[in-house]
Scaffold this motif. Structure first.
Motif, PDB file in Angstrom:
ATOM      1  N   GLN A  21      66.007  81.605  62.137  1.00  0.00           N
ATOM      2  CA  GLN A  21      66.811  80.665  62.915  1.00  0.00           C
ATOM      3  C   GLN A  21      66.309  79.245  62.703  1.00  0.00           C
ATOM      4  N   GLU A  22      64.974  79.096  62.674  1.00  0.00           N
ATOM      5  CA  GLU A  22      64.397  77.775  62.450  1.00  0.00           C
ATOM      6  C   GLU A  22      64.764  77.265  61.074  1.00  0.00           C
ATOM      7  N   MET A  23      64.696  78.139  60.061  1.00  0.00           N
ATOM      8  CA  MET A  23      65.012  77.718  58.699  1.00  0.00           C
ATOM      9  C   MET A  23      66.486  77.392  58.557  1.00  0.00           C
ATOM     10  N   ALA A  24      67.326  77.987  59.391  1.00  0.00           N
ATOM     11  CA  ALA A  24      68.768  77.764  59.280  1.00  0.00           C
ATOM     12  C   ALA A  24      69.278  76.746  60.287  1.00  0.00           C
ATOM     13  N   SER A  25      68.370  76.148  61.065  1.00  0.00           N
ATOM     14  CA  SER A  25      68.794  75.292  62.180  1.00  0.00           C
ATOM     15  C   SER A  25      69.058  73.852  61.784  1.00  0.00           C
ATOM     16  N   ASN A  26      69.076  73.560  60.490  1.00  0.00           N
ATOM     17  CA  ASN A  26      69.239  72.176  60.063  1.00  0.00           C
ATOM     18  C   ASN A  26      70.685  71.734  59.958  1.00  0.00           C
ATOM     19  N   VAL A  27      71.614  72.576  60.422  1.00  0.00           N
ATOM     20  CA  VAL A  27      72.999  72.117  60.531  1.00  0.00           C
ATOM     21  C   VAL A  27      73.052  71.143  61.702  1.00  0.00           C
ATOM     22  N   ALA A  28      73.191  69.875  61.359  1.00  0.00           N
ATOM     23  CA  ALA A  28      73.126  68.837  62.394  1.00  0.00           C
ATOM     24  C   ALA A  28      74.453  68.663  63.120  1.00  0.00           C
ATOM     25  N   TYR A  29      75.553  68.908  62.402  1.00  0.00           N
ATOM     26  CA  TYR A  29      76.878  68.760  63.023  1.00  0.00           C
ATOM     27  C   TYR A  29      77.874  69.623  62.260  1.00  0.00           C
ATOM     28  N   LYS A  30      78.764  70.261  63.019  1.00  0.00           N
ATOM     29  CA  LYS A  30      79.791  71.092  62.400  1.00  0.00           C
ATOM     30  C   LYS A  30      81.022  71.086  63.288  1.00  0.00           C
ATOM     31  N   ASP A  31      82.205  70.916  62.660  1.00  0.00           N
ATOM     32  CA  ASP A  31      83.457  71.085  63.396  1.00  0.00           C
ATOM     33  C   ASP A  31      84.404  71.895  62.521  1.00  0.00           C
ATOM     34  N   SER A  32      85.669  71.786  62.736  1.00  0.00           N
ATOM     35  CA  SER A  32      86.615  72.667  62.045  1.00  0.00           C
ATOM     36  C   SER A  32      86.792  72.342  60.569  1.00  0.00           C
ATOM     37  N   THR A  33      86.348  71.154  60.126  1.00  0.00           N
ATOM     38  CA  THR A  33      86.541  70.803  58.712  1.00  0.00           C
ATOM     39  C   THR A  33      85.296  70.231  58.024  1.00  0.00           C
ATOM     40  N   VAL A  34      84.293  69.830  58.796  1.00  0.00           N
ATOM     41  CA  VAL A  34      83.113  69.249  58.164  1.00  0.00           C
ATOM     42  C   VAL A  34      81.850  69.933  58.659  1.00  0.00           C
ATOM     43  N   ARG A  35      80.834  69.913  57.787  1.00  0.00           N
ATOM     44  CA  ARG A  35      79.512  70.395  58.165  1.00  0.00           C
ATOM     45  C   ARG A  35      78.480  69.502  57.492  1.00  0.00           C
ATOM     46  N   PHE A  36      77.530  69.023  58.289  1.00  0.00           N
ATOM     47  CA  PHE A  36      76.441  68.201  57.766  1.00  0.00           C
ATOM     48  C   PHE A  36      75.126  68.932  58.015  1.00  0.00           C
ATOM     49  N   THR A  37      74.371  69.136  56.948  1.00  0.00           N
ATOM     50  CA  THR A  37      73.102  69.851  57.016  1.00  0.00           C
ATOM     51  C   THR A  37      71.991  68.939  56.523  1.00  0.00           C
ATOM     52  N   VAL A  38      70.929  68.830  57.305  1.00  0.00           N
ATOM     53  CA  VAL A  38      69.786  68.015  56.910  1.00  0.00           C
ATOM     54  C   VAL A  38      68.832  68.901  56.111  1.00  0.00           C
ATOM     55  N   VAL A  39      68.762  68.670  54.821  1.00  0.00           N
ATOM     56  CA  VAL A  39      67.918  69.465  53.926  1.00  0.00           C
ATOM     57  C   VAL A  39      66.466  69.012  54.027  1.00  0.00           C
ATOM     58  N   THR A  40      66.252  67.717  53.891  1.00  0.00           N
ATOM     59  CA  THR A  40      64.966  67.065  54.120  1.00  0.00           C
ATOM     60  C   THR A  40      65.282  65.721  54.760  1.00  0.00           C
ATOM     61  N   ASP A  41      64.246  64.943  55.070  1.00  0.00           N
ATOM     62  CA  ASP A  41      64.555  63.633  55.636  1.00  0.00           C
ATOM     63  C   ASP A  41      65.173  62.696  54.608  1.00  0.00           C
ATOM     64  N   GLY A  42      65.167  63.138  53.323  1.00  0.00           N
ATOM     65  CA  GLY A  42      65.783  62.333  52.277  1.00  0.00           C
ATOM     66  C   GLY A  42      67.040  62.935  51.684  1.00  0.00           C
ATOM     67  N   VAL A  43      67.511  64.072  52.199  1.00  0.00           N
ATOM     68  CA  VAL A  43      68.710  64.718  51.663  1.00  0.00           C
ATOM     69  C   VAL A  43      69.584  65.243  52.799  1.00  0.00           C
TER      70      VAL A  43
END
Length: 855
Positions: A21-43
């Motif tokens: 769960q911790e490894m997969a918890s980097n989805v910072a925002y998600k709605d019906s059409t977009v998803r933003f995932t923080v891979v590192t602080d630079g990606v």
């Protein structure tokens, strides 16, 4: 007891679930059409899909979908979502559809190199990546202009890399192919080609951080087996069993180490009706007993690879044809002479090819494959599937799944993501100084896409003759390249066996290969760093000095690992020397290894090098692990020489492992090396080894060599007084460490006189040049009778080796004589039956020019 066990299992499941769960918890925002995932602080991964079905399967570029914990902030209010990391701030207008310049933006965080980005913005300063092949190129220009279409640019279209002076990069994976979730992941096309799947990388000028960030989602660079860093012999030649055995014996006779024997396509039948460019059946006329030959090569400590041009499929005349046909479910009639056509994206075909065609050869003793795909660029059924990329993946992963040893191949670059399937085969370049010069830049620049293991045809491929000086300079470059492999086209005038050349070049070629092996512990340690951090062995200077314009303009220079700078010689000599401008970065001094000169950083210097000298610079104070004399890199219990470079303090992490197993991720060992100078005392610590691996030796002989060292007053190891010897060639104090247990720390304490002479003004280079000049003078003037001053200058290295206590007066005498060398030459005479005669003006001037003497 059962309840306790059940509880432990339950807690373990909870722990694993929490970690997932911790490894997969980097989805910072998600709605019906977009998803933003923080891979590192630079990606940040940015996805848009009209139906909200986002891609979780690995792609060819991005194989990792879970990431370590990252600190970030999400602010979602009203119509905007804002994600902030330590390196950037991203804003998106909710519900506004596909990413455009009107709804998405990224700006740099405070303290970063300032930038602002919106979709559609073009980079201005991309530092480039690499290209599929050097085939038919001279430098970066296509050589056969007549083959180009009218108006076609002959310049090599180098691909963009991951780094840019702009401080940001967008990796667009929207059209990228995917892997399925099968046991052997296979190519899968995206079901929706309208999606946006982006990776925005923010790094400022911290290029090293950007490369490591890329590995977080694109995977690490695998560590090649240790033998890969030895010398490879390759030649396009119709060898026989006898000739290969003779070749190996010659390497042994001339005391030249060899690790890899490459056998080009003539290992199989090539005549019509039995073979061609494609072939998989041993030519029994040339090799009556292939297993016997391979057994001999193994006995001699070599790994073996064979060339493959697989594009024509499996023909009816191949030995493996019946098994392959049965695998494919066919019942062929031999009279029909059918061929099972190549089908790279067909999992059944590829499984059969590996299992029925290649596996028997591997079991016979073939260690890895030289893949030489030169046909259609893309697959017949999946138009955007690169045949090169896919053959690299499928072959590498097949080896990974079916062997206990490390997978390795060598083939051309297939595109982003191919850093996971090394080694690179750069193809058939034109033989010229221009090509050599280009390869120095090409090697280092490929690190910008993590393709850090290019293997070149050292000495060039196409050419009618061999220029021994060009070959020698190319080999010197190869010794400080990722892979050291000679090769050439099929020509009787392209034999690069070192012993084919005269004394002048043979000795340099041989010493160059020996230098490669001497540096092996350092190289292998740096290769581990490539795996851990994405930093290639050969890397541009701007990784460490991004704000210096010289790090971009001196394109041929590069760092070879952390401690060495290389300024390759890529032009012929004039009057015995090549002169070049060398930029030495600020921050430390640099020790020119082959001349023994300590130079200040932060300057451009003009330096001259004879054919047996090369511009290799250690950071002042470096401590470098090296080997002495070794036969090859197959064993791992070789004595290690710890070399301390003058000019300051240093530290290094020496890495070791089994050398060829797949367990190196967890099973390895490191030894910390530290040197500290405090006044007239030098303390060198060889730390207790940490870690373990299969076959790890418990003991190892260590030698400490302190370069440019005067004679000490005292030497001790772990508090016990010990002896030393002296190497007059490198002006090095040499201490054999009596403690061999790798698990014990070894502290070497050296106390020098309160005042001592400086030995870092190029003395070792002067010694060598004087010796060579005297040797050549005797051939110009056979009757020469060396006067005492000249004789003692020639033998200075021997004198201080035999009697190190006299080092200081010997050096002072040498310097005085060197300053007075023109006068010493004037007193030089020769004897003949006619009597004695003084040196003539021509020979006198020749001698001074030979050693680059400035009056």
């Amino acid at each position: 007891m059962k309840n306790v066990f059940a509880t432990l299992i339950f807690l373990l499941i909870l722990s694993v679930s929490a970690q997932a769960q911790e490894m997969a918890s980097n989805v910072a925002y998600k709605d019906s059409t977009v998803r933003f995932t923080v891979v590192t602080d630079g990606v940040i991964r940015m996805e848009w899909a009209s139906d909200g079905r986002f891609t979780d399967n690995p792609s060819f570029i991005a194989v990792n979908r879970t990431y370590p914990h990252v600190d970030y902030k999400v602010r979602s209010s009203g119509s905007t979502v804002e994600i902030t990391t330590a390196k950037m701030k991203m804003k998106y207008k909710k519900g506004s559809g596909k990413f455009t310049a009107d709804n998405l933006s990224v700006v740099s965080a405070k303290g970063m190199l300032p930038f602002s980005w919106k979709p559609g913005k073009k980079q201005q300063g991309n530092l480039k990546g690499t290209y599929r092949t050097l085939d038919a190129y001279e430098g970066d220009q296509y050589y056969y202009k007549e083959d180009l279409a009218e108006g076609e640019d002959p310049t090599m279209p180098i691909e963009d890399g991951l780094l840019a002076t702009d401080g940001w990069t967008l990796v667009d994976d929207s059209q990228g192919l995917l892997f399925d979730r099968s046991d052997w992941p296979w190519v899968e096309q995206r079901s929706d080609t309208t999606v946006q799947d982006w990776y925005f990388m923010a790094y400022g000028h911290d290029y090293k951080a950007a490369l490591k960030d890329f590995t977080v989602f694109a995977g690490k660079v695998p560590l090649p087996p240790r033998y890969a860093f030895g010398y490879w012999w390759s030649r396009y030649w119709c060898y026989t069993d006898n000739e290969l055995r003779d070749l190996v014996r010659n390497f042994r006779t001339h005391d030249i180490p060899l690790d890899v024997m490459v056998i080009d396509m003539d290992w199989h039948y090539t005549d019509p009706g039995r073979g061609g460019w494609t072939g998989f059946t041993w030519n029994r006329g040339l090799f009556p007993d292939p297993a016997g030959l391979l057994g001999y090569l193994k006995q001699e400590g070599m790994q073996v690879t064979l060339n493959l041009h697989p594009a024509d499929g499996v023909a009816w005349f191949e030995k493996q044809y019946p098994e392959m046909a049965e695998w494919m479910g066919a019942n062929p009639d031999p009279a029909e002479k059918d061929t099972i056509k190549w089908a790279g994206s067909d999992k059944r075909f590829m499984s059969g090819w590996y299992n029925t065609v290649l596996r028997p050869l591997e079991k016979m003793g073939i260690d890895f494959w030289w893949l030489d795909w030169q046909q259609e660029l893309n697959d017949a059924k999946i138009p955007n599937l690169s045949n090169t990329w896919w053959l690299n993946y499928s072959t590498f992963s097949d080896m990974q799944r079916n062997r206990s040893t490390r997978p390795m191949l060598y083939h051309r670059w297939g595109g982003l993501g191919n850093h996971r399937y090394q080694i690179g085969f750069s193809g058939d370049a034109v033989t010229s100084w221009k090509s050599l010069d280009f390869q120095t830049w090409f090697n280092a620049t490929a690190s910008n896409v993590l393709y850090g293991y290019w293997s070149h045809d050292l000495g060039g491929h196409y050419g009618d003759t061999i220029n021994p000086e060009l070959l020698t300079r190319w080999m010197q470059f190869g010794a400080v390249s990722p892979i050291m492999r000679t090769h050439a086209t099929k020509s009787g005038k392209q034999d690069k066996e070192p012993w084919r050349f005269g004394k002048k070049y043979f000795e340099v070629l041989r010493s160059t290969v020996l230098q490669r092996y001497r540096l092996a512990p350092y190289i292998y340690s740096m290769a581990r760093k490539t795996h851990e951090e994405g930093l290639s062995l050969c890397r541009p200077l701007y990784y460490d000095h991004p704000e210096n314009k010289e790090s971009y303009s001196f394109k041929s220079e590069y760092m070879f690992g952390d401690q060495m700078l290389v300024a390759p010689v890529t032009a012929p000599t004039k009057d015995g020397y090549t002169t070049l401008e060398v930029w030495l970065p600020s921050g430390n001094e640099w020790y020119e290894w082959h001349t023994g000169t300590l130079l200040k950083g932060g300057q451009t210097v003009q330096r001259s090098f004879a054919i047996d000298e090369y511009p290799l610079y250690f950071k002042a104070g470096s401590i470098i692990p090296m080997y002495g004399k070794v036969e090859n890199l197959r064993k791992n219990d070789e004595p290690v020489e710890i070399v301390v470079v003058p000019g300051g303090d240093g530290s290094f992490e020496m890495y070791e492992d089994n050398g060829n197993d797949k367990e190196y991720e967890r099973n390895f060992a490191t030894t910390t090396l530290v040197s500290v100078r405090n006044g007239n005392e030098l303390t060198v610590t060889i730390g207790a080894r940490r870690g373990t691996y299969s076959g790890m030796p418990e003991t190892r002989n260590f030698t400490l060599s302190v370069l440019a060292s005067v004679i000490p007053e005292t030497v001790s190891v772990n508090g016990e007084s010990t002896s030393y010897r002296y190497d007059g060639d490198e002006l090095a104090l040499v201490i054999d460490i009596p403690v061999t247990d790798c698990g014990l720390e070894k502290v070497i304490q050296i106390t020098y006189p309160a005042s001592a002479i400086d030995l870092t003004d190029g003395l070792t280079g002067k010694f060598r040049r004087i010796r060579k000049a005297v040797y050549e003078l005797k051939y110009r003037w056979p009757g020469v009778q060396l006067n005492d001053d000249m004789s003692r200058m020639e033998s200075i290295n021997r004198e201080v080796t035999y009697d190190p206590e006299r080092l200081t007066p010997c050096i002072e005498r040498f310097r005085t004589n060197y300053d007075n060398l023109p006068g010493i030459l004037d007193k030089q005479t020769a004897w003949s039956w006619r009597g004695t005669a003084p040196i003539n003006a021509d020979d006198r001037q020749w001698f001074l020019n030979f050693i680059r003497y400035k009056e």
